[in-house]
Design a protein around this motif. Structure first.
Motif, short mmCIF file in Angstrom:
data_model
loop_
_atom_site.label_atom_id
_atom_site.label_comp_id
_atom_site.label_asym_id
_atom_site.label_seq_id
_atom_site.Cartn_x
_atom_site.Cartn_y
_atom_site.Cartn_z
N GLU A 1 -5.15 1.31 8.86
CA GLU A 1 -4.82 2.55 9.56
C GLU A 1 -3.37 2.91 9.27
O GLU A 1 -2.49 2.06 9.36
N VAL A 2 -3.16 4.16 8.88
CA VAL A 2 -1.82 4.61 8.50
C VAL A 2 -1.13 5.22 9.71
O VAL A 2 -1.72 6.04 10.41
N ARG B 1 9.89 2.99 3.29
CA ARG B 1 8.57 3.63 3.20
C ARG B 1 8.44 4.71 4.26
O ARG B 1 8.95 4.56 5.36
N PRO B 2 7.73 5.78 3.95
CA PRO B 2 7.62 6.89 4.90
C PRO B 2 6.56 6.66 5.99
O PRO B 2 6.38 7.50 6.85
N PHE B 3 5.83 5.57 5.92
CA PHE B 3 4.79 5.33 6.92
C PHE B 3 4.60 3.82 7.03
O PHE B 3 5.10 3.05 6.22
N SER B 4 3.89 3.41 8.05
CA SER B 4 3.54 1.99 8.10
C SER B 4 2.03 1.87 8.26
O SER B 4 1.34 2.86 8.53
N VAL B 5 1.53 0.67 8.08
CA VAL B 5 0.08 0.49 8.15
C VAL B 5 -0.25 -0.69 9.05
O VAL B 5 0.55 -1.62 9.19
N LEU C 1 0.84 -1.20 0.00
CA LEU C 1 0.00 0.00 0.00
C LEU C 1 0.88 1.25 0.00
O LEU C 1 1.75 1.40 0.84
N GLY C 2 0.64 2.10 -0.96
CA GLY C 2 1.40 3.35 -1.04
C GLY C 2 2.84 3.17 -1.49
O GLY C 2 3.63 4.11 -1.42
N ALA C 3 3.21 1.99 -1.95
CA ALA C 3 4.59 1.77 -2.41
C ALA C 3 4.80 2.44 -3.77
O ALA C 3 3.84 2.73 -4.48
N THR C 4 6.06 2.68 -4.12
CA THR C 4 6.36 3.30 -5.42
C THR C 4 6.12 2.29 -6.55
O THR C 4 6.08 1.08 -6.29
#
Ligand code: TIH
Ligand code: FE2
Length: 287
Positions: free
Chosen positions: A282-283, A268-272, A171-174
């Protein structure tokens, strides 16, 4: 979950293989033979041919015992030979086993969409059948491929968990990261092999549902390389014909564990986290 740490050992020492999942008990059936009625005169059954034959019959069956999710699906009448299984019925079964659900889709999806679904324990499933002119290989996924290849895997709790984790990490990966994840997924979950008793065996869903390619994959015609996610991730693949190259892993669980580790190592700049109560992601932003 219980954690046994082995900090005192040299981390590079060779660790003897041990089972990591109940299905791996298939490999834990080596007998210590001591008194064999066939050869040992001290055995009370020595010379009793009826006894020996009965015993051999039972032992042959025991040694072939395998934990097989496909067999459970057949035993429970979810998959039968006389009618096309309905997604609703399979979903009832998978819900009890792992909470995975099949959701109908109309063809091969983009890697990003396919992986994102896994984050929610949803598997996007085609519902049409391959053309009767080519039963041994289909260039695209079809219902036979989904049911024989993927569904038994999603009935396994460990495979289900690792699949969801890989989905969450997509999720949200490049675009570049997605391409790598999808390539490893392709080579392992679709076309992976493993070695068992010195023989090549299929673990990939795309091989389990394609008898023609299965024979090819286990022959000496194609190339076989050891599975290593970092190398596999940048390998080009064939998506319209038999693969010219296959990767060989230790087991499907081991391969997924490595793939999960590989996904975890991506920046990654965040985790889920997944909240199963609300079925939402949830981010968690890093601060
Ligand atoms: N080749 C597989 C089969 O014949 O069942 C279907 C596919 C899986 C992945 C891509 S195509
Ligand atoms: Fe597939």
């Amino acid at each position: 979950l219980t954690n046994f740490a082995l900090y005192k050992r040299d981390p590079h020492a060779d660790i003897p293989w041990f089972p990591r999942h109940i299905s791996e008990l298939d490999k834990c059936s080596n007998c210590v033979t001591k008194y064999e009625p066939t050869t040992d005169p001290r055995h009370p059954g020595n010379g009793d041919d009826v006894y020996i034959a009965r015993r051999k019959f039972l032992n042959d069956q025991a040694s072939q015992y395998k934990q097989r999710n496909l067999q459970f699906l057949l035993d429970e009448g979810v998959i039968t030979t006389d009618r096309i299984p309905q997604l609703r019925r399979i979903n009832e079964y998978l819900q009890k086993k792992t909470g995975f659900i099949l959701r109908p889709c109309s063809g091969l999806l983009s890697a990003r969409d396919f992986l994102a679904s896994l984050a929610f324990r949803v598997f996007q499933t085609t519902t049409y059948l391959r053309h009767g002119a080519s039963p041994h290989h289909s260039p695209e996924p079809d219902l036979i491929h989904e049911l024989l290849g993927h569904v038994p895997m999603f009935a396994d709790p460990l495979i289900a968990q690792m699949s969801q984790d890989i989905g969450l990490m997509s999720l949200g990966a490049t675009d570049e990261q997605i391409e790598k994840l999808a390539t490893v997924y392709w080579f392992i979950i679709e076309f992976g092999l493993c070695r068992e008793d010195g023989k090549l065996k299929a673990i990939g869903a795309g091989l389990l549902s394609a008898y023609g390619e299965l024979m090819h994959a286990c022959s000496d015609v194609p190339e076989h390389k050891e599975f290593d996610p970092a190398i596999t991730a940048v390998q080009k693949y064939e998506d319209s014909d038999y693969q010219p190259l296959y990767f060989v892993a230790n087991s499907i669980q081991d391969a997924l564990m490595k793939l999960r580790q590989f996904a975890l190592s991506m920046e990654r700049p965040f985790s889920v986290v997944y909240n199963p109560f609300t079925q939402s992601v949830e981010v968690i932003e890093q601060t």
